[in-house]
Design an enzyme around this catalytic site. Structure first.
Site, PDB file in Angstrom:
ATOM      1  N   GLY A  12     -49.204 -61.977  81.000  1.00 24.28           N
ATOM      2  CA  GLY A  12     -49.408 -63.343  80.484  1.00 24.28           C
ATOM      3  C   GLY A  12     -48.072 -64.068  80.381  1.00 24.28           C
ATOM      4  O   GLY A  12     -47.109 -63.502  79.870  1.00 24.28           O
ATOM      5  N   ARG A  75     -51.383 -60.580  87.661  1.00 23.97           N
ATOM      6  CA  ARG A  75     -51.797 -59.257  87.182  1.00 23.97           C
ATOM      7  C   ARG A  75     -52.249 -58.460  88.398  1.00 23.97           C
ATOM      8  O   ARG A  75     -53.007 -58.952  89.228  1.00 23.97           O
ATOM      9  CB  ARG A  75     -52.889 -59.399  86.126  1.00 23.97           C
ATOM     10  CG  ARG A  75     -52.327 -59.968  84.808  1.00 23.97           C
ATOM     11  CD  ARG A  75     -53.290 -59.794  83.656  1.00 23.97           C
ATOM     12  NE  ARG A  75     -52.626 -59.970  82.376  1.00 23.97           N
ATOM     13  CZ  ARG A  75     -52.785 -61.033  81.582  1.00 23.97           C
ATOM     14  NH1 ARG A  75     -53.587 -62.010  81.935  1.00 23.97           N
ATOM     15  NH2 ARG A  75     -52.151 -61.100  80.430  1.00 23.97           N
ATOM     16  N   ASP A 106     -46.486 -55.274  77.166  1.00 25.09           N
ATOM     17  CA  ASP A 106     -46.528 -53.808  77.255  1.00 25.09           C
ATOM     18  C   ASP A 106     -47.088 -53.307  78.588  1.00 25.09           C
ATOM     19  O   ASP A 106     -46.660 -52.265  79.083  1.00 25.09           O
ATOM     20  CB  ASP A 106     -47.255 -53.186  76.055  1.00 25.09           C
ATOM     21  CG  ASP A 106     -48.636 -53.757  75.834  1.00 25.09           C
ATOM     22  OD1 ASP A 106     -49.016 -54.720  76.540  1.00 25.09           O
ATOM     23  OD2 ASP A 106     -49.350 -53.247  74.952  1.00 25.09           O
ATOM     24  N   THR A 128     -43.839 -62.194  75.772  1.00 22.91           N
ATOM     25  CA  THR A 128     -45.276 -62.321  75.509  1.00 22.91           C
ATOM     26  C   THR A 128     -45.464 -63.080  74.199  1.00 22.91           C
ATOM     27  O   THR A 128     -44.691 -62.891  73.263  1.00 22.91           O
ATOM     28  CB  THR A 128     -45.979 -60.938  75.402  1.00 22.91           C
ATOM     29  OG1 THR A 128     -47.288 -61.123  74.826  1.00 22.91           O
ATOM     30  CG2 THR A 128     -45.233 -59.943  74.536  1.00 22.91           C
ATOM     31  N   ASP A 130     -47.737 -62.479  72.192  1.00 20.47           N
ATOM     32  CA  ASP A 130     -48.455 -61.611  71.247  1.00 20.47           C
ATOM     33  C   ASP A 130     -47.558 -60.961  70.190  1.00 20.47           C
ATOM     34  O   ASP A 130     -48.048 -60.545  69.143  1.00 20.47           O
ATOM     35  CB  ASP A 130     -49.207 -60.500  71.997  1.00 20.47           C
ATOM     36  CG  ASP A 130     -50.226 -61.051  72.975  1.00 20.47           C
ATOM     37  OD1 ASP A 130     -50.685 -62.187  72.787  1.00 20.47           O
ATOM     38  OD2 ASP A 130     -50.555 -60.340  73.946  1.00 20.47           O
ATOM     39  N   ASP A 132     -46.407 -58.069  70.285  1.00 18.72           N
ATOM     40  CA  ASP A 132     -46.934 -56.716  70.067  1.00 18.72           C
ATOM     41  C   ASP A 132     -46.042 -55.642  70.680  1.00 18.72           C
ATOM     42  O   ASP A 132     -46.527 -54.629  71.171  1.00 18.72           O
ATOM     43  CB  ASP A 132     -48.360 -56.624  70.650  1.00 18.72           C
ATOM     44  CG  ASP A 132     -48.399 -56.997  72.136  1.00 18.72           C
ATOM     45  OD1 ASP A 132     -47.406 -57.547  72.651  1.00 18.72           O
ATOM     46  OD2 ASP A 132     -49.426 -56.727  72.774  1.00 18.72           O
ATOM     47  N   ARG A 174     -54.199 -60.596  71.592  1.00 19.23           N
ATOM     48  CA  ARG A 174     -54.804 -59.375  72.123  1.00 19.23           C
ATOM     49  C   ARG A 174     -55.213 -58.496  70.949  1.00 19.23           C
ATOM     50  O   ARG A 174     -56.045 -58.911  70.177  1.00 19.23           O
ATOM     51  CB  ARG A 174     -53.832 -58.673  73.061  1.00 19.23           C
ATOM     52  CG  ARG A 174     -54.554 -57.934  74.162  1.00 19.23           C
ATOM     53  CD  ARG A 174     -53.642 -57.377  75.178  1.00 19.23           C
ATOM     54  NE  ARG A 174     -53.484 -58.267  76.322  1.00 19.23           N
ATOM     55  CZ  ARG A 174     -52.877 -57.920  77.445  1.00 19.23           C
ATOM     56  NH1 ARG A 174     -52.351 -56.731  77.568  1.00 19.23           N
ATOM     57  NH2 ARG A 174     -52.802 -58.766  78.439  1.00 19.23           N
TER      58      ARG A 174
HETATM   59  P1  ADP Z   1     -48.594 -57.793  79.751  1.00 20.05           P
HETATM   60  O1  ADP Z   1     -47.374 -57.359  80.448  1.00 20.05           O
HETATM   61  O2  ADP Z   1     -48.509 -59.209  79.247  1.00 20.05           O
HETATM   62  O3  ADP Z   1     -49.058 -56.799  78.702  1.00 20.05           O
HETATM   63  P2  ADP Z   1     -50.739 -56.813  81.508  1.00 20.05           P
HETATM   64  O4  ADP Z   1     -51.254 -55.813  80.526  1.00 20.05           O
HETATM   65  O5  ADP Z   1     -51.729 -57.604  82.280  1.00 20.05           O
HETATM   66  O6  ADP Z   1     -49.766 -57.894  80.822  1.00 20.05           O
HETATM   67  O7  ADP Z   1     -49.796 -56.033  82.521  1.00 20.05           O
HETATM   68  C1  ADP Z   1     -49.107 -56.714  83.549  1.00 20.05           C
HETATM   69  C2  ADP Z   1     -49.121 -55.886  84.794  1.00 20.05           C
HETATM   70  O8  ADP Z   1     -48.401 -54.661  84.592  1.00 20.05           O
HETATM   71  C3  ADP Z   1     -50.487 -55.426  85.284  1.00 20.05           C
HETATM   72  O9  ADP Z   1     -51.184 -56.436  85.994  1.00 20.05           O
HETATM   73  C4  ADP Z   1     -50.108 -54.288  86.205  1.00 20.05           C
HETATM   74  O10 ADP Z   1     -49.640 -54.781  87.445  1.00 20.05           O
HETATM   75  C5  ADP Z   1     -48.915 -53.669  85.465  1.00 20.05           C
HETATM   76  N1  ADP Z   1     -49.361 -52.502  84.693  1.00 20.05           N
HETATM   77  C6  ADP Z   1     -50.090 -52.499  83.547  1.00 20.05           C
HETATM   78  N2  ADP Z   1     -50.351 -51.245  83.142  1.00 20.05           N
HETATM   79  C7  ADP Z   1     -49.783 -50.427  84.056  1.00 20.05           C
HETATM   80  C8  ADP Z   1     -49.695 -48.982  84.215  1.00 20.05           C
HETATM   81  N3  ADP Z   1     -50.264 -48.134  83.332  1.00 20.05           N
HETATM   82  N4  ADP Z   1     -49.027 -48.505  85.289  1.00 20.05           N
HETATM   83  C9  ADP Z   1     -48.459 -49.335  86.176  1.00 20.05           C
HETATM   84  N5  ADP Z   1     -48.506 -50.678  86.096  1.00 20.05           N
HETATM   85  C10 ADP Z   1     -49.150 -51.222  85.057  1.00 20.05           C
HETATM   86  O1  F6P Z   2     -50.890 -61.252  76.443  1.00 21.96           O
HETATM   87  C1  F6P Z   2     -50.937 -62.652  76.298  1.00 21.96           C
HETATM   88  C2  F6P Z   2     -52.365 -63.119  76.233  1.00 21.96           C
HETATM   89  O2  F6P Z   2     -52.363 -64.521  76.117  1.00 21.96           O
HETATM   90  C3  F6P Z   2     -53.208 -62.487  75.116  1.00 21.96           C
HETATM   91  O3  F6P Z   2     -52.951 -63.061  73.859  1.00 21.96           O
HETATM   92  C4  F6P Z   2     -54.606 -62.728  75.637  1.00 21.96           C
HETATM   93  O4  F6P Z   2     -55.499 -61.753  75.156  1.00 21.96           O
HETATM   94  C5  F6P Z   2     -54.435 -62.579  77.132  1.00 21.96           C
HETATM   95  O5  F6P Z   2     -53.056 -62.773  77.424  1.00 21.96           O
HETATM   96  C6  F6P Z   2     -55.262 -63.569  77.935  1.00 21.96           C
HETATM   97  O6  F6P Z   2     -55.130 -63.231  79.262  1.00 21.96           O
HETATM   98  P1  F6P Z   2     -55.562 -64.184  80.467  1.00 21.96           P
HETATM   99  O7  F6P Z   2     -54.474 -65.197  80.639  1.00 21.96           O
HETATM  100  O8  F6P Z   2     -55.677 -63.265  81.614  1.00 21.96           O
HETATM  101  O9  F6P Z   2     -56.850 -64.849  80.081  1.00 21.96           O
END
Ligand code: ADP
Ligand code: F6P
Length: 321
Positions: A12, A75, A106, A128, A130, A132, A174
C-alpha cells in the site's frame, strides 16, 4: 564495495514515500552511487527492462511534497515463489545493482527477507499508513494518515452535533489499531474499537445507551477495518438507543495527500540513513526511529514482533470495558 543501488516502493502506498525516495537518491548521488528506481514494486523487479530507470538528482526535484509514490506500487503474490524471485535477482544482476532498498510494510519486508536469504543485499524502510512495524516507533505515512482521519472525524463531529446523531467511523490499519486509537485520542472520540481492544456488540450498544442517558446524543465511535460491518452496526445502534446513527468508511482517502512535515522529516532521515548503512556494509536490516534516534533491526526480528506505541497513556483511550 557498493557502486549501484536500486529503490522500490511496494504494498500500500503511503504519503512520504516520495520524500524517502528523494533522500535516498540525493544521498546516493552525493556519495557517487548510481541509482535505479524500479517501477511498480516487486512486479517491476521481476519484469525488468523499462521498469528499471536510472535516477539523477533532478529526477527527484519537487517531489518532497507529493503524496503517493512516483515509482508506483503493486502487489505481486507470486513473489513468494522462488523461481519468481530468481528472475528478480537476475534482473538486478543484469543492471549491476549491488544492493536494494525497499520501502513498504511487513509484506514488503517478507519479500526483502526472502531476497536476503538468497544472498542479495537489501535494506528496508517502513512505508505504510498502518504503523504496524516493529523496529520503528513510527512508519512513513502514519502521521499524514492520522491527520486526515482527525480532520474527517472533526467534520463528522460538526454535523453529528447539529443533528444529534451518532457517527460510526471505519478507519484503515489492517490488523493494527494505531490509526483508530491515535485518532480517538486526538478527537476525543467516545469509543475506539480495534482488534486489540476486542469487539462485543452488546457492549457497544450498552456503551451508546449509557452516552444517551448522560445526555450525549452525538457520540463518535471509531472502528478499525475488518472488525465488523459498520453500516449494520449503525443500524443496530439506532434501533437499540433511539439515536439516529450514520456510518462512514474513510477508505483510501486515508492513503492520499501531501505528507505532513513530520512524515517528510522522518522519510528524509530514514532515507539518508539507509544509504549510510549500506555504505558501512549493512544488510538485511530495517531502518527505523526509536526515541528520535535512528536504529536498525534485522528483518527476522521485525517480522516476529508486535509493538505498542501507547505505553502509559493507553488508559486515556476510551475503549469497551
Ligand atoms: P505491505 O508491504 O504494505 O504490507 P503487502 O502485504 O501487499 O503490502 O506486501 C507487498 C508485497 O510483498 C506483496 O504483493 C508480495 O509481492 C510481497 N510479499 C508479501 N509477502 C511475501 C512473502 N511471504 N514472501 C515473498 N514476498 C512477499
Ligand atoms: O497497508 C495499507 C492499507 O491501506 C491497509 O490499511 C488496508 O487494509 C490495505 O492497505 C488496503 O489495501 P488495498 O489498497 O489493496 O485496498
Amino acid at each position: 564495495m557498493i557502486k549501484t543501488i536500486a529503490i522500490l516502493t511496494s504494498g500500500g502506498d503511503a504519503p512520504g514515500m516520495n520524500a524517502a525516495i528523494r533522500a535516498i537518491v540525493r544521498s546516493a548521488r552525493i556519495n557517487g552511487l548510481d541509482v535505479y528506481g524500479i517501477h511498480e514494486g516487486y512486479k517491476g523487479l521481476v519484469e525488468g527492462g523499462e521498469k528499471f530507470v536510472l535516477m539523477g538528482r533532478k529526477s527527484v526535484t519537487n517531489i518532497i511534497s507529493l503524496g503517493g509514490t512516483i515509482l508506483g506500487s503493486a502487489r505481486l503474490p507470486e513473489f513468494k515463489n522462488l523461481e519468481v524471485r530468481e528472475k528478480a535477482i537476475e534482473n538486478l544482476k543484469q543492471h549491476k545493482v549491488d544492493a536494494l532498498v525497499v520501502i513498504g510494510g511487513d509484506g514488503t519486508y517478507q519479500g526483502a527477507l526472502a531476497l536476503k536469504k538468497m544472498g542479495f543485499k537489501v535494506i528496508g524502510l517502513p512505508g505504510t499508513i498502518d504503523n504496524d512495524i516493529w523496529g520503528t516507533d513510527y512508519t512513513i505515512g502514519f502521521d499524514t494518515c492520522l491527520n486526515t482521519v482527525v480532520e474527517a472525524v472533526d467534520r463528522l463531529r460538526d454535523t453529528c452535533g447539529s443533528h444529534q446523531r451518532c457517527a460510526v467511523v471505519e478507519v484503515m490499519g489492517r490488523y493494527c489499531g494505531d490509526i483508530a486509537k491515535s485518532a480517538g485520542l486526538a478527537t476525543g472520540a467516545e469509543l475506539v474499537i480495534t482488534s486489540e481492544t476486542g469487539y462485543d456488540e452488546e457492549k457497544v450498544l450498552a456503551n451508546a445507551r449509557a452516552y444517551r442517558e448522560k445526555g450525549n446524543r452525538h457520540p463518535i465511535i471509531i472502528v478499525t477495518e475488518k472488525i465488523t460491518n459498520v453500516h449494520a452496526l449503525a443500524e443496530k445502534i439506532e434501533e437499540h438507543t433511539g439515536i439516529e446513527t450514520r456510518a462512514t468508511i474513510l477508505g483510501h482517502i486515508q492513503r492520499g495527500g501531501s505528507p505532513t512535515a513530520s512524515d517528510r522529516i522522518l522519510a528524509g532521515r530514514l532515507g539518508n540513513a539507509a544509504v549510510e548503512i549500506l555504505l558501512e556494509g549493512g544488510n538485511g536490516v530495517c531502518v527505523g526511529i526509536h526515541s528520535n534516534q535512528i536504529i536498525t533491526t534485522p528483518f527476522e526480528e521485525v517480522l516476529t514482533n508486535k509493538k505498542n506505541i501507547f505505553g502509559e497513556y493507553e488508559s486515556l483511550i476510551r475503549t469497551l470495558s
